[in-house]
Enzyme design. Structure first.
Site, PDB file in Angstrom:
ATOM      1  N   ARG A 121      74.673  35.150  46.727  1.00 16.34           N
ATOM      2  CA  ARG A 121      75.336  35.233  48.037  1.00 16.34           C
ATOM      3  C   ARG A 121      74.722  36.350  48.883  1.00 16.34           C
ATOM      4  O   ARG A 121      74.491  36.188  50.076  1.00 16.34           O
ATOM      5  CB  ARG A 121      76.841  35.473  47.873  1.00 16.34           C
ATOM      6  CG  ARG A 121      77.597  34.317  47.252  1.00 16.34           C
ATOM      7  CD  ARG A 121      77.774  33.139  48.172  1.00 16.34           C
ATOM      8  NE  ARG A 121      78.619  33.406  49.326  1.00 16.34           N
ATOM      9  CZ  ARG A 121      78.970  32.487  50.218  1.00 16.34           C
ATOM     10  NH1 ARG A 121      78.550  31.237  50.096  1.00 16.34           N
ATOM     11  NH2 ARG A 121      79.733  32.801  51.230  1.00 16.34           N
TER      12      ARG A 121
ATOM     13  N   TYR B  47      81.717  19.561  50.128  1.00 18.22           N
ATOM     14  CA  TYR B  47      82.276  20.349  51.235  1.00 18.22           C
ATOM     15  C   TYR B  47      83.743  20.016  51.502  1.00 18.22           C
ATOM     16  O   TYR B  47      84.243  20.245  52.601  1.00 18.22           O
ATOM     17  CB  TYR B  47      81.426  20.159  52.497  1.00 18.22           C
ATOM     18  CG  TYR B  47      80.188  21.038  52.526  1.00 18.22           C
ATOM     19  CD1 TYR B  47      80.284  22.423  52.352  1.00 18.22           C
ATOM     20  CD2 TYR B  47      78.922  20.501  52.740  1.00 18.22           C
ATOM     21  CE1 TYR B  47      79.160  23.236  52.377  1.00 18.22           C
ATOM     22  CE2 TYR B  47      77.793  21.309  52.775  1.00 18.22           C
ATOM     23  CZ  TYR B  47      77.918  22.679  52.600  1.00 18.22           C
ATOM     24  OH  TYR B  47      76.807  23.492  52.632  1.00 18.22           O
TER      25      TYR B  47
ATOM     26  N   GLU C 140      81.156  23.126  41.329  1.00 20.34           N
ATOM     27  CA  GLU C 140      79.952  22.612  41.986  1.00 20.34           C
ATOM     28  C   GLU C 140      78.870  22.251  40.966  1.00 20.34           C
ATOM     29  O   GLU C 140      78.174  21.240  41.128  1.00 20.34           O
ATOM     30  CB  GLU C 140      79.449  23.625  43.014  1.00 20.34           C
ATOM     31  CG  GLU C 140      80.421  23.739  44.199  1.00 20.34           C
ATOM     32  CD  GLU C 140      80.059  24.805  45.215  1.00 20.34           C
ATOM     33  OE1 GLU C 140      80.733  24.868  46.261  1.00 20.34           O
ATOM     34  OE2 GLU C 140      79.112  25.592  44.980  1.00 20.34           O
TER      35      GLU C 140
HETATM   36  P1  ATP Z   1      77.626  27.522  52.181  1.00 18.61           P
HETATM   37  O1  ATP Z   1      79.035  27.030  51.802  1.00 18.61           O
HETATM   38  O2  ATP Z   1      76.733  26.403  52.677  1.00 18.61           O
HETATM   39  O3  ATP Z   1      77.016  28.333  51.081  1.00 18.61           O
HETATM   40  P2  ATP Z   1      78.797  29.671  53.650  1.00 18.61           P
HETATM   41  O4  ATP Z   1      79.684  29.818  52.434  1.00 18.61           O
HETATM   42  O5  ATP Z   1      78.056  30.860  54.143  1.00 18.61           O
HETATM   43  O6  ATP Z   1      77.739  28.530  53.421  1.00 18.61           O
HETATM   44  P3  ATP Z   1      80.944  28.136  54.837  1.00 18.61           P
HETATM   45  O7  ATP Z   1      81.971  28.779  55.699  1.00 18.61           O
HETATM   46  O8  ATP Z   1      81.316  27.737  53.452  1.00 18.61           O
HETATM   47  O9  ATP Z   1      79.645  29.079  54.842  1.00 18.61           O
HETATM   48  O10 ATP Z   1      80.392  26.861  55.626  1.00 18.61           O
HETATM   49  C1  ATP Z   1      79.708  25.851  54.934  1.00 18.61           C
HETATM   50  C2  ATP Z   1      78.564  25.356  55.787  1.00 18.61           C
HETATM   51  O11 ATP Z   1      79.084  24.669  56.923  1.00 18.61           O
HETATM   52  C3  ATP Z   1      77.686  26.459  56.398  1.00 18.61           C
HETATM   53  O12 ATP Z   1      76.699  26.945  55.536  1.00 18.61           O
HETATM   54  C4  ATP Z   1      77.076  25.746  57.577  1.00 18.61           C
HETATM   55  O13 ATP Z   1      76.002  24.900  57.167  1.00 18.61           O
HETATM   56  C5  ATP Z   1      78.246  24.887  58.049  1.00 18.61           C
HETATM   57  N1  ATP Z   1      79.060  25.574  59.056  1.00 18.61           N
HETATM   58  C6  ATP Z   1      79.967  26.568  58.859  1.00 18.61           C
HETATM   59  N2  ATP Z   1      80.533  26.971  60.001  1.00 18.61           N
HETATM   60  C7  ATP Z   1      79.987  26.200  60.974  1.00 18.61           C
HETATM   61  C8  ATP Z   1      80.166  26.094  62.375  1.00 18.61           C
HETATM   62  N3  ATP Z   1      81.010  26.885  63.021  1.00 18.61           N
HETATM   63  N4  ATP Z   1      79.412  25.184  63.039  1.00 18.61           N
HETATM   64  C9  ATP Z   1      78.557  24.371  62.397  1.00 18.61           C
HETATM   65  N5  ATP Z   1      78.349  24.411  61.061  1.00 18.61           N
HETATM   66  C10 ATP Z   1      79.048  25.308  60.358  1.00 18.61           C
HETATM   67 MG    MG Z   2      80.740  28.192  51.551  1.00 17.61          MG
END
Ligand code: ATP
Ligand code: MG
Length: 138
Positions: A85, A49, A126
């Site tokens: 996705r 992350y 990843e």
């Molecule tokens: P992922 O990367 O897990 O596939 P995503 O691409 O839909 O999910 P991202 O914006 O990359 O979303 O965020 C990564 C992860 O961080 C999210 O899946 C969630 O678990 C967490 N996350 C994102 N935004 C928030 C927030 N505002 N508050 C708490 N946790 C969040």
């Molecule tokens: Mg993501």
């Protein structure tokens, strides 16, 4: 043919939804080419992350992902990155459509069951981070 990295997050394991989540991808016709159950350490979670390092939720996110076991998956198929996705559903609970994994099984923005790579470069990075070359099928 494309490959993507997918993770069933700790809430998916806690809620006994591993089979349901993997089953959806398999029934779609996507192929599992790598699979393992592991508890990620802090270093792996932070590298996974890294793009969110400066976000206010980063600390909590790393705690969440290292708080239990996850299932790491390599999934293959035509346009696998995009299909996964779509099947995951949107990040914001109010935007996650019914019929998607998030839209059917969660209301939480953090504990949202599943991760999928968001583009070809992310997918490559990843997969390299989570799997050794010999752990993936040809
Ligand atoms: P992922 O990367 O897990 O596939 P995503 O691409 O839909 O999910 P991202 O914006 O990359 O979303 O965020 C990564 C992860 O961080 C999210 O899946 C969630 O678990 C967490 N996350 C994102 N935004 C928030 C927030 N505002 N508050 C708490 N946790 C969040
Ligand atoms: Mg993501």
């Amino acid at each position: 043919m494309e490959r993507t990295f997918v993770m069933v997050k700790p809430d998916g394991i806690d809620r006994r939804l591993i089979g349901e989540i993997i089953g959806r991808f398999e029934r779609r016709g996507l192929r599992i080419v790598g699979l393992k159950l592991l508890r990620p350490d802090r270093s792996l979670a932070e590298r996974h992350y890294a793009v969110h390092r400066d976000k206010p939720f980063f600390g909590e996110l790393v705690e969440f992902i290292t708080g239990g076991a996850v299932v790491a998956l390599a999934i293959e198929g035509p346009q696998a990155i995009t299909l996964v996705r779509q099947m995951m559903g949107a990040l914001k609970p109010e935007q996650a459509a019914p019929g998607t994994i998030r839209g059917d099984y969660t209301t939480d923005i953090q504990a949202n069951l599943v991760h999928g790579s968001d583009g070809p470069e992310t997918a490559r990075a990843e997969l390299d981070l989570w799997f050794r070359p010999g752990e993936l099928l040809d």
